[in-house]
Design an enzyme around this catalytic site. Structure first.
Site, PDB file in Angstrom:
ATOM      1  N   GLY A 154      -5.150  -2.583   5.605  1.00 43.52           N
ATOM      2  CA  GLY A 154      -4.451  -3.302   4.991  1.00 43.52           C
ATOM      3  C   GLY A 154      -4.565  -4.361   5.056  1.00 43.52           C
ATOM      4  NE  ARG A 155      -6.328  -4.240  11.299  1.00 42.61           N
ATOM      5  CZ  ARG A 155      -5.448  -3.122  11.636  1.00 42.61           C
ATOM      6  NH1 ARG A 155      -4.661  -3.154  10.544  1.00 42.61           N
ATOM      7  NH2 ARG A 155      -6.475  -2.381  12.298  1.00 42.61           N
ATOM      8  CG  HIS A 197      -5.010 -36.196  16.482  1.00 41.88           C
ATOM      9  ND1 HIS A 197      -5.249 -38.036  16.817  1.00 41.88           N
ATOM     10  CD2 HIS A 197      -6.228 -36.100  15.650  1.00 41.88           C
ATOM     11  CE1 HIS A 197      -6.232 -38.704  15.857  1.00 41.88           C
ATOM     12  NE2 HIS A 197      -6.828 -37.245  15.263  1.00 41.88           N
ATOM     13  CE  LYS A 244       5.810  -1.370   9.881  1.00 42.84           C
ATOM     14  NZ  LYS A 244       5.140  -0.461   9.482  1.00 42.84           N
ATOM     15  CD  GLU A 251      -1.831  -5.331  11.886  1.00 45.17           C
ATOM     16  OE1 GLU A 251      -0.516  -4.927  12.118  1.00 45.17           O
ATOM     17  OE2 GLU A 251      -2.769  -5.161  10.943  1.00 45.17           O
ATOM     18  CD  GLU A 272       9.414  -6.151   7.130  1.00 42.49           C
ATOM     19  OE1 GLU A 272       8.827  -4.980   6.478  1.00 42.49           O
ATOM     20  OE2 GLU A 272       9.561  -6.450   8.321  1.00 42.49           O
ATOM     21  CE  LYS A 308      -3.702   2.198   2.579  1.00 41.53           C
ATOM     22  NZ  LYS A 308      -4.790   1.896   4.108  1.00 41.53           N
TER      23      LYS A 308
HETATM   24  C1  G6Q Z   1      -2.408  -4.331   7.971  1.00 38.12           C
HETATM   25  C2  G6Q Z   1      -0.803  -2.844   8.594  1.00 38.12           C
HETATM   26  C3  G6Q Z   1       0.036  -4.051   7.850  1.00 38.12           C
HETATM   27  C4  G6Q Z   1       0.035  -3.726   6.531  1.00 38.12           C
HETATM   28  C5  G6Q Z   1       1.832  -4.159   5.968  1.00 38.12           C
HETATM   29  C6  G6Q Z   1       2.172  -3.691   5.046  1.00 38.12           C
HETATM   30  O1  G6Q Z   1      -4.030  -3.631   8.264  1.00 38.12           O
HETATM   31  O2  G6Q Z   1      -1.944  -1.592   7.724  1.00 38.12           O
HETATM   32  O3  G6Q Z   1       0.064  -5.426   7.884  1.00 38.12           O
HETATM   33  O4  G6Q Z   1      -0.909  -4.506   5.537  1.00 38.12           O
HETATM   34  O5  G6Q Z   1       3.182  -3.839   6.674  1.00 38.12           O
HETATM   35  O6  G6Q Z   1       2.242  -2.654   4.382  1.00 38.12           O
HETATM   36  P1  G6Q Z   1       2.278  -2.292   3.222  1.00 38.12           P
HETATM   37  O7  G6Q Z   1       1.207  -2.711   2.169  1.00 38.12           O
HETATM   38  O8  G6Q Z   1       2.429  -0.485   2.629  1.00 38.12           O
HETATM   39  O9  G6Q Z   1       3.710  -2.916   2.419  1.00 38.12           O
END
Ligand code: G6Q
Length: 564
Positions: free
Chosen positions: A278-279, A395, A520, A364, A219, A213
């Site tokens: 994001g989520r 199990h 972070k 989250e 990463e 986003k």
């Molecule tokens: C979700 C968070 C988080 C995000 C990641 C990736 O609600 O905001 O999990 O999706 O940190 O972020 P980017 O899509 O910006 O790389």
């Protein structure tokens, strides 16, 4: 609407909350055996069926009064008004000053949804149409790689909300996927993730989708650079100049500048918007890998499944509203039964990543310690979610759920029909064995086995306490006819909105995630300290300093010239 700034959290001062406490003092003493014995219709009455899902909550430790009191609490917390505010596009994510409109991602184009006076629906459908056209070109073999080979492999690079939804959806809908294509997902900054995902693939047949986003996530950008280097190694040093990279990379982002700086042509970028968290983004272009796997028609069916649950949530009275019910039961278990965790147990192998996906969605969203007004809460908020597909969990950890000292409310999820019928030795199908286990587990958890029953089986007295099951362990069972793109969408939206309901009761911002920031930030300093040529001056606590030194020593012990 501004409200006067309070100094204490309001929830536990509400008369509706106190009424629930008093009610708990009575019903909390009752065993599910008693509740079922008192009402022979309980197993039919404490159920709701809507939008293709059947939800049985009769094995929760509640009665009709509990539900009424929970609904009164929801009214006192203005749940109906908050639901409407979300659908209307109000900026309900207060700490980030953003609207929360994942529901717009699956609304039909005939709807009008305004954000700051702008109708977002044409934008949503324009991107969906572009995704569909692109997916069709790749799936049909019209989109070719640089050397003229068709794309056989898709690797989606992203993390968190830009990864967990797509991974879960791909696994869940694998049966609907184009089987002559390979789909992989790289998220971890651990180089092993990238290396293992690419080791047996031909770069000339591989398409990378860089999902971020913000397009600033360490990463994802690190893995995107690794992907570019891997392609250049295979396709030649001039791969960037001669346009090869453009054929093997597309981006999904809200940050066009970042995408273009990385070197991906913004013509190959699929956008989304800051009002998609994001989520909550798997229905946006973040789901491009899902669409490539299952095709645009199935993807639209999945969106339709989400949408029917959105409509149900928005328009159904609280008493028969599935997400409201799930959310209120979660509050009851969390705050009155004091259950700190929830186990999500899908009896469907294709949902094997569903618990992992839900962990982010729930934790989250609702792992917050202050209210919307920044007041420290004096009650528990989001519980810990975990789980594994049945029957594997039986199990391993079910022992603790049956006989441990903690209450673990369970969500059992099952389907009437399997996508992979397989005759079993007993003449039925393996699916019958699977679902027999789901049903039996809920029964065993609720009713247990008394010492008298154990004795009556002739068990030696010394073993009686060990073989006794106290029961009274709550669970909900969700059944649907079949795992399809549509039913998957409905199920996910059920959990999304249930999370929202819980957040409203706890008066927290379910849509921010400040808790991920500190680690972070600190990692930035630590990276510099780990990579400095000479050991740097360290000013952390003694544990952190020692770990940094120890890591540098372990890493460098293998380098040529290191002391033996
Ligand atoms: C979700 C968070 C988080 C995000 C990641 C990736 O609600 O905001 O999990 O999706 O940190 O972020 P980017 O899509 O910006 O790389």
């Amino acid at each position: 609407m501004s409200r006067p700034h309070p100094t204490t959290a309001r929830l536990t001062t509400l008369s509706q909350w106190k009424a629930l406490q008093q009610h708990f003092a009575q019903i909390g003493q009752k065993h599910l055996r008693e509740l079922f014995a008192a009402d022979s219709q309980r197993g039919e009455q404490l159920t709701v069926e809507a939008v293709g899902l059947y939800l049985d909550y009769s094995k929760q430790r509640v009665d009709a009064d509990t539900l009424r009191l929970l609904r009164e609490l929801a009214q006192a917390c203005e749940l109906p008004q908050r639901i409407e505010a979300m659908f209307r596009g109000d900026k309900i994510n207060r700490t980030e000053d953003r609207a929360v409109l994942h529901v717009a991602l699956r609304a039909p184009s005939s709807e009008k949804i305004l954000v700051d006076g702008h109708d977002v629906m044409p934008d949503v459908h324009e991107v969906l149409d572009r995704m569909a056209a692109f997916s069709e070109r790749v799936r049909s073999g019209a989109w070719l790689g640089h050397t003229g080979k068709r794309i056989r492999n898709v690797i989606s690079i992203g993390i968190g909300g830009s990864d967990l939804g797509p991974v879960m959806a791909y696994e869940a809908l694998r049966d609907y996927s184009q089987r002559d294509m390979t789909f992989r997902f790289v998220s971890n900054v651990d180089g092993t993730d990238f290396a293992e995902a690419t080791r047996d693939l031909d770069a000339a047949e591989t398409l990378f989708i860089i999902c971020s986003k913000t397009f600033t996530t360490l990463e994802t950008l690190t893995n995107a650079h690794a992907a570019r280097a891997w392609c250049i190694k295979a396709l030649g040093d001039d791969a960037e100049k001669n346009g090869a990279i453009a054929k093997h990379f597309v981006a999904v982002s809200t940050n066009a500048e970042g995408v273009s700086k990385f070197g991906i042509d913004t013509a190959n970028m699929f956008g989304f918007w800051d009002w998609v968290g994001g989520r909550y983004s798997m229905d946006s272009s973040i789901g491009l890998s899902t669409m490539l796997a299952i095709g645009a028609d199935h993807f639209r069916e999945m969106l339709a499944g989400f949408h029917v649950m959105d409509e149900h949530f928005r328009r159904t009275p609280l008493e028969s509203n599935l997400p409201v019910l799930m959310g209120l039961l979660a509050v009851w278990n969390n705050n009155f039964l004091d259950a700190a965790t929830v186990a999500v147990l899908p009896y469907e192998q294709y949902l094997k990543r569903f618990p992992a996906y839900l962990q982010q969605l729930t934790m989250e969203s609702n792992g917050k310690h202050v209210t919307l007004d920044g007041i420290h809460v004096d009650y528990a908020t989001g519980p810990i979610y975990w789980g594994e597909p049945g029957t594997n969990g039986q199990h391993s950890f079910y022992q603790l759920i049956h006989q441990g000292t903690r209450i673990v409310p369970c969500d059992f999820i099952g389907f009437g029909q399997t996508l992979n019928p397989l005759p079993a030795q007993n003449g039925g199908d393996q699916h019958d064995l699977l679902i027999a286990n789901l049903i039996a587990q809920g029964e065993a958890l609720a009713f247990g086995k008394t010492a008298a029953e154990v004795r009556a089986e002739g068990t030696p007295e010394v073993l009686v306490p060990h073989r006794t099951f106290e029961g009274n362990r709550p669970s909900t069972t969700i059944l649907a006819p079949k795992l399809t793109p549509h039913s998957l969408g409905t199920l996910i939206a059920l959990y999304e909105h249930s999370v929202f309901v819980q957040g409203v009761i706890w008066d927290i911002d379910s849509f921010d995630q400040w808790g991920v920031e500190l680690g972070k930030q600190l990692a930035k300093t630590t990276i510099a300290e780990l990579t400095a040529k000479d050991e740097p001056e360290l000013a952390h606590d003694s544990s952190t300093n020692t770990l940094i030194r120890r890591y540098r020593k372990l890493r460098d012990s293998q380098k040529p010239g290191a002391a033996a």
